[in-house]
Design an enzyme around this catalytic site. Sequence first.
Site, PDB file in Angstrom:
ATOM      1  CG  HIS A  73     -13.392 -17.653  11.777  1.00  0.00           C
ATOM      2  ND1 HIS A  73     -14.592 -17.581  11.586  1.00  0.00           N
ATOM      3  CD2 HIS A  73     -12.596 -16.494  11.473  1.00  0.00           C
ATOM      4  CE1 HIS A  73     -14.868 -16.170  11.353  1.00  0.00           C
ATOM      5  NE2 HIS A  73     -13.705 -15.751  11.247  1.00  0.00           N
TER       6      HIS A  73
ATOM      7  NE  ARG B 159      -9.721 -13.666  11.347  1.00  0.00           N
ATOM      8  CZ  ARG B 159      -9.084 -13.697  10.087  1.00  0.00           C
ATOM      9  NH1 ARG B 159      -7.980 -13.803   9.934  1.00  0.00           N
ATOM     10  NH2 ARG B 159      -9.737 -13.649   8.773  1.00  0.00           N
TER      11      ARG B 159
ATOM     12  NE  ARG C 268     -11.626  -9.077  13.446  1.00  0.00           N
ATOM     13  CZ  ARG C 268     -11.862  -9.921  12.424  1.00  0.00           C
ATOM     14  NH1 ARG C 268     -12.160  -9.804  11.417  1.00  0.00           N
ATOM     15  NH2 ARG C 268     -11.708 -11.234  13.014  1.00  0.00           N
TER      16      ARG C 268
ATOM     17  CD  GLU D 194     -16.412  -7.991   8.887  1.00  0.00           C
ATOM     18  OE1 GLU D 194     -15.859  -9.075   8.544  1.00  0.00           O
ATOM     19  OE2 GLU D 194     -16.404  -7.705  10.161  1.00  0.00           O
TER      20      GLU D 194
ATOM     21  CG  ASN E  73     -12.954 -14.570   4.653  1.00  0.00           C
ATOM     22  OD1 ASN E  73     -12.548 -14.502   3.716  1.00  0.00           O
ATOM     23  ND2 ASN E  73     -11.889 -14.293   5.959  1.00  0.00           N
ATOM     24  CG  ASP E  74     -17.939 -12.353   8.150  1.00  0.00           C
ATOM     25  OD1 ASP E  74     -18.785 -13.251   8.205  1.00  0.00           O
ATOM     26  OD2 ASP E  74     -17.243 -11.999   8.895  1.00  0.00           O
TER      27      ASP E  74
ATOM     28  NE  ARG F   3     -16.271 -16.926   7.445  1.00  0.00           N
ATOM     29  CZ  ARG F   3     -15.657 -15.846   7.878  1.00  0.00           C
ATOM     30  NH1 ARG F   3     -16.131 -14.891   8.281  1.00  0.00           N
ATOM     31  NH2 ARG F   3     -14.507 -15.965   8.360  1.00  0.00           N
TER      32      ARG F   3
ATOM     33  CB  CYS G 201      -8.030  -7.929   6.218  1.00  0.00           C
ATOM     34  SG  CYS G 201      -9.722  -7.685   6.831  1.00  0.00           S
TER      35      CYS G 201
HETATM   36  C1  PEP Z   1     -13.563 -11.566   6.889  1.00  0.00           C
HETATM   37  O1  PEP Z   1     -14.962 -11.622   7.188  1.00  0.00           O
HETATM   38  O2  PEP Z   1     -13.160 -11.225   5.726  1.00  0.00           O
HETATM   39  C2  PEP Z   1     -12.723 -11.306   7.905  1.00  0.00           C
HETATM   40  C3  PEP Z   1     -11.558 -10.783   7.756  1.00  0.00           C
HETATM   41  O3  PEP Z   1     -13.025 -11.531   9.305  1.00  0.00           O
HETATM   42  P1  PEP Z   1     -13.184 -12.723   9.729  1.00  0.00           P
HETATM   43  O4  PEP Z   1     -12.627 -13.915   8.730  1.00  0.00           O
HETATM   44  O5  PEP Z   1     -12.527 -13.089  10.949  1.00  0.00           O
HETATM   45  O6  PEP Z   1     -14.633 -12.975   9.947  1.00  0.00           O
HETATM   46 MG    MG Z   2     -15.309 -10.965   9.231  1.00  0.00          MG
END
Ligand code: PEP
Ligand code: MG
Length: 582
Positions: free
Chosen positions: A200, A307, A343, A442, A465-466, A476, A513
């Site tokens: 993040h 977020r 979210r 995710e 991402n997750d 990550r 996203c």
């Molecule tokens: C993701 O996991 O791709 C996502 C958009 O949420 P975050 O990056 O806030 O975990």
């Molecule tokens: Mg996520």
Amino acid sequence: MISFSIHGVGVSSGIAVGHAQLISNALLEVVHYQLPKYLIDDEIKRFSDAIATVTNDLELIHSSLRNNSPAELSAFIGTHLMMLADKSLSEIPKDIIKNEQCNAEWAIKLQMDEIVNQFEQIEDEYLRERKQDVVQVVERVIKVLLGHPSQLTTDQQTSAQHSERKVILVAHDISPADAIQFKQHQFAAFITDVGGVTSHTAILARSLNIPSIVALQKARDLINDGELIIVDGSQGVVIVNPDKSILTEYKLRQDQWEIEQQKLQRIKLTKAVTLDGASIELFANIEVPEDVAKVKAAGATGIGLYRTEFLFMNRREMPDEEEQYIAYKTVAEDMKGAEVTIRTLDLGADKQMNPDTVVTCANPALGLRAIRLCLSEPQIFHTQLRALLRASHYGNIKILIPMLSTLAELRQTKLMLERAKLSLRKQNIPFNENIALGGMIEVPAAAINAEAFAQELDFLSIGTNDLIQYTLAIDRTDDTVAHLYNPLHPSVLKLILMTIKAGEKLGKSVSVCGEMAGDAKLTKLLIGMGLRQLSMHPSHILSVKQKILQSEMSKLNANARKVLGLTDIEKIEQLVAKYNDI
Ligand code: PEP
Ligand code: MG
């Protein structure tokens, strides 16, 4: 001065030239050493002096707080002063130095661990959380003992804002809670020793649109405060003490980069439509209400991911319903009827409320985070849902649930939403009765079962991402495995495709996203796979749009099918690169 370069992983592109400002993470630097008996008294004096210095510093800050400073800031410093005055921090470490014949830093850290341990046994959650204050105070003392300037203080932030010199932050690590504060300050770039591409902190760097590099390993040891450095976020290279010719060359590249960014502005008002007429919606991701200005400047269709957890960071108390309602309503109103997907709280894992939170669970990314945390804290969730619903009366708000893995979680969430609606109805408070509810896909379990989720939801949003982290079992945020974190892994692509197909079958919209959506090198593949909505940081919208404007959907579909037919990552990468260039 010797010039040298260090290599890491670029997480936000662009070039910055500026002077290094080192941020210390003092607790990481504490070493243990034994002292001969005759030095013990000096060591105790060194300790007492450090306590006196920190007390003095805190009193100064306390008295300089203006009347309009938040009351909690004053209370917060007051608490730190009280803790510092307490025997357990100001006296007991002296006994430890004496009995163990050890250095002062080690003694106070041992004592801190002991106190934190005691706090952890406390039933009351509020009091238990006060252990963070102990950690923060001790960190200040250790910094003085180590002779470091203190961490990102208000003074430093203000000096970065007013100074003519460009400041580049150099840290071992920067937490998302720290990084969110950068939004109010003008740092030219930041670089860290650790961290992954989709941590993040990296995501925030991209949202700030400042160059940033992680995983530099020893930047904090190799770079001195005030040294001139070049940060090339695109290449992941830092050049320390560059000579004149290198500096000139990078200034040229910096100018070129800026010219390219400006050229992109020409397509700001152009609709994102392929050469053969397929229309793609480009949404923006935001972290705080102030980001809306950037969303508009980038010409986004709406907000695809807000977020909300960042509203909960760097503070002692959770925001109450009123504060949340105002934040959500402000965004909805500012977007003037455009879609705003908000979210619900996704705290946990690398997103902690405070930068100094000591994470005690064994595996935080697999632990009590996001929707799991909300369902286990119904009061917090209820407050947020009420705030969201109230705000929905003033704009086009949709609710998005993070980290769903079972239908039971979804159903429980729906019950909570009904409960929140009922409570508002009873009070005659208006809200959108038909507010759309979507789920993040995710977790691989959700992607595999996407049809079932699509059946019970209004829309799906893929959090790549997750999804990559959990599919490939790669943290990550961990730079040691960052080279294995690959969005083009065939299993990741298959899960994305399964989700798209589930949406198509059930007539529910699907967007992405995660950071994949903002990577222009992947745009042709993603829309070729069937996606019609992408949500990304505002700074990426124009480069993604440019790709769309050059694409022919009929070709992209065929190309994507060929990519999906491959099982070998290298071959997939080659084919994606080839299609990207034509
Ligand atoms: C993701 O996991 O791709 C996502 C958009 O949420 P975050 O990056 O806030 O975990
Ligand atoms: Mg996520």
